[in-house]
Every structure is written in C-alpha cells, then in structure tokens.
Scaffold this active site. Structure first.
Site, PDB file in Angstrom:
ATOM      1  N   GLY A   9       0.799  -1.220   0.000  1.00  0.00           N
ATOM      2  CA  GLY A   9       0.000   0.000   0.000  1.00  0.00           C
ATOM      3  C   GLY A   9       0.829   1.265   0.000  1.00  0.00           C
ATOM      4  O   GLY A   9       0.500   2.224   0.701  1.00  0.00           O
ATOM      5  N   LYS A  37      -1.742  -2.147  -8.527  1.00  0.00           N
ATOM      6  CA  LYS A  37      -1.413  -1.862  -9.928  1.00  0.00           C
ATOM      7  C   LYS A  37       0.038  -1.415 -10.033  1.00  0.00           C
ATOM      8  O   LYS A  37       0.754  -1.399  -9.044  1.00  0.00           O
ATOM      9  CB  LYS A  37      -2.358  -0.819 -10.519  1.00  0.00           C
ATOM     10  CG  LYS A  37      -2.371   0.520  -9.831  1.00  0.00           C
ATOM     11  CD  LYS A  37      -3.390   1.431 -10.537  1.00  0.00           C
ATOM     12  CE  LYS A  37      -3.421   2.816  -9.930  1.00  0.00           C
ATOM     13  NZ  LYS A  37      -4.389   3.694 -10.647  1.00  0.00           N
ATOM     14  N   THR A 100      -3.515  -2.232   9.213  1.00  0.00           N
ATOM     15  CA  THR A 100      -4.864  -2.438   8.697  1.00  0.00           C
ATOM     16  C   THR A 100      -5.760  -2.935   9.824  1.00  0.00           C
ATOM     17  O   THR A 100      -5.384  -3.824  10.579  1.00  0.00           O
ATOM     18  CB  THR A 100      -4.842  -3.475   7.559  1.00  0.00           C
ATOM     19  OG1 THR A 100      -3.905  -3.042   6.570  1.00  0.00           O
ATOM     20  CG2 THR A 100      -6.211  -3.633   6.936  1.00  0.00           C
ATOM     21  N   HIS A 155     -12.881  10.261  12.025  1.00  0.00           N
ATOM     22  CA  HIS A 155     -11.878   9.958  11.005  1.00  0.00           C
ATOM     23  C   HIS A 155     -12.261  10.583   9.662  1.00  0.00           C
ATOM     24  O   HIS A 155     -13.413  10.999   9.453  1.00  0.00           O
ATOM     25  CB  HIS A 155     -11.718   8.444  10.831  1.00  0.00           C
ATOM     26  CG  HIS A 155     -10.896   7.802  11.902  1.00  0.00           C
ATOM     27  ND1 HIS A 155     -11.407   7.481  13.139  1.00  0.00           N
ATOM     28  CD2 HIS A 155      -9.580   7.419  11.930  1.00  0.00           C
ATOM     29  CE1 HIS A 155     -10.456   6.932  13.883  1.00  0.00           C
ATOM     30  NE2 HIS A 155      -9.346   6.879  13.171  1.00  0.00           N
ATOM     31  N   LYS A 159     -12.250   6.367   5.284  1.00  0.00           N
ATOM     32  CA  LYS A 159     -12.050   5.186   6.140  1.00  0.00           C
ATOM     33  C   LYS A 159     -13.207   4.217   5.939  1.00  0.00           C
ATOM     34  O   LYS A 159     -14.373   4.619   5.939  1.00  0.00           O
ATOM     35  CB  LYS A 159     -11.947   5.607   7.608  1.00  0.00           C
ATOM     36  CG  LYS A 159     -11.622   4.450   8.544  1.00  0.00           C
ATOM     37  CD  LYS A 159     -11.320   4.948   9.951  1.00  0.00           C
ATOM     38  CE  LYS A 159     -11.036   3.797  10.914  1.00  0.00           C
ATOM     39  NZ  LYS A 159      -9.890   2.977  10.472  1.00  0.00           N
TER      40      LYS A 159
END
Length: 265
Positions: A9, A37, A100, A155, A159
């Site tokens: 990420g 990608k 995560t 947040h 999120k």
C-alpha cells in the site's frame, strides 16, 4: 545489519509516509512494494515519489515474497486484503507489521496460531500513534473509577470500517476493569435508529466521518457532578511513524502475534 522491508500500500497516505520514513532510516532497507497496480515499475517512476527510489512494485504477493528476502512486511492496505497479506507473509516466514484494521476475531485467532507455528513475530496495531496508545492506557485507568463512559471517534471520510480499531481496542481495555452495565435511562428510546451509537458491553461508541479529519478520539467518563475527557488527535500521518519504526524493530525479537502497540511499550 539492515532490516529488509516490504511495504504493501505504498501509494496510500499512510503507505507514502511509511516509505519516506523507511528510506531515511539507516537501519532499514526498502526492498520491494506491493500494490494493486503498476506491476513491474519502480516507485521512482510514480509521480509522488523521488526519481531515485529504485524499488520494484509487485501486484502479486507470492511473486514479491519469492523474489525478495524480506525480514518484515508492513501492511497499510484495507481489511479486504490485509488479512490475506498477513497470512501469506507468515507462511513465507516474514514478520508482518500491520496497521490495517477490521479483522474478525476468527481471523485474529488463526493468525495468532500461524505466528506461533512459524515462530515469527507479528504485530497488529489498531493505532501506531504513541499518544493514542497512551490515551487507551489512561482510559483503562480511569474506567476503574468512572464506569459510565462513551467513546467518540472521528476519522476522514475515506475510512472503510466503523467503529475504528482504536475505538474497539479502547473499549476492550475498559472491559477488563469495568463490569458490564447498561448506560442511560432504562426506558430510553431512539427516535432515529442508531442515535445512541453502537453498543459494546453497555458502552456507546459513536463514529464520525468527515473530510478534513485524520484520526481523533475522545473517551468521555461521567460521574456524580463531574466528567473526565481523555482525547487524542493525529493532525497528520507523520504521527504514526514513530510507532511503525518501533514495531519494525521489536517484531524482529518476537515469536508470536502481539495485538496492540500498548503491549510493547
């Protein structure tokens, strides 16, 4: 000797900050990145990164782990892929450091068992900010004296999970010292469904999602004639880097899964 690291990420906001931190640390070496990608490119070929970052990008985790001898796998992705990444890294005997959130209890149990089997450390931290970890510790201390408590977490609007992992972890720590009880009037009624927030062992958790926010939480305790508020605010994602750095260093000495940065401080 440098710790070889893979980041999953890297183009996300947290991932970008992690790449900057890792590449500036003399004791860390970024050997590869995992993304959905840009397979076959280098980080330096992407607009947001410096041209001299010759770090290969992979879209397949197996190919990435087979090609590079990594010590630590830093996952800063989404709940959908974070569990798979963590499990696969452990299967390759690479130590995951995971920011995560959103794992189920069953997934956490499976990862704990796998970590023990492989004798490789794994750290899953709902929040890497040292201040947020202290907020959770202080909240647990306060709950011994103020059992009536509600949590408000705020947040950014991108999120995916609610409530946040930090809010749930805070509530779990409070549960350790607080007897289960229903808060509010026994006959209270929601005229709009969900108005009182999520119910976790009688505690209410409220989630806000707005543009302009990063990560914020208030833990509000109420008692006779007084309230106590313990809060933490992350103004930007640089606030999480000290925690990630600490986890990367400490996971090298672990042989099991640790959930929560507070268990390492």
């Amino acid at each position: 000797m440098a710790i070889n690291i893979i980041v999953a990420g890297p183009r996300g906001r947290m991932g970008y900050e992690a790449v900057q931190m890792i590449t500036k640390e003399d004791s860390f070496r970024l050997v590869a990145c995992l993304d959905h990608k840009h397979d076959g490119l280098n980080l330096g070929e992407l607009e947001q990164f410096s041209d001299d970052l010759q770090v290969p990008i992979y879209t397949d985790i197996d190919s990435c782990l087979k090609q590079h001898q990594a010590d630590v796998f830093v996952d800063l992705t989404t709940p959908e892929v974070g569990y798979k990444h963590t499990k696969t890294a452990l299967e390759y005997k690479v130590r995951p450091v995971v920011g995560t959130t959103g794992f189920t209890d069953e997934q956490l149990s499976e990862l704990k068992e796998l970590s023990k089997q492989q004798q490789r450390g794994c750290i899953i931290a709902p929040n890497f900010a040292i201040g947020a970890v202290l907020m959770m510790k202080f909240s647990k201390m306060a709950a011994k004296y103020f059992p009536n408590v509600e949590i408000i977490e705020k947040h950014h609007d991108q999120k995916l999970d609610a409530p946040s992992g930090t809010a749930k972890k805070t509530a779990e720590l409070i549960q350790d010292v607080r007897e289960s009880q229903k808060q509010g009037h026994p006959k209270e009624e929601e005229t709009l469904p969900g108005a009182r927030g999520a119910d976790m062992d009688g505690m209410r958790i409220h989630s806000m999602r707005l543009p302009g926010l990063v990560a914020h939480q208030e833990v509000i305790f109420g008692g006779a004639g007084q309230t106590l508020t313990i809060s933490h605010d992350s103004m930007n994602r640089a606030s999480f880097m000290d925690g990630i750095r600490e986890c990367v260093n400490q996971v090298m000495d672990l042989e099991e899964l640790v959930y929560g940065l507070e268990n390492l401080l």
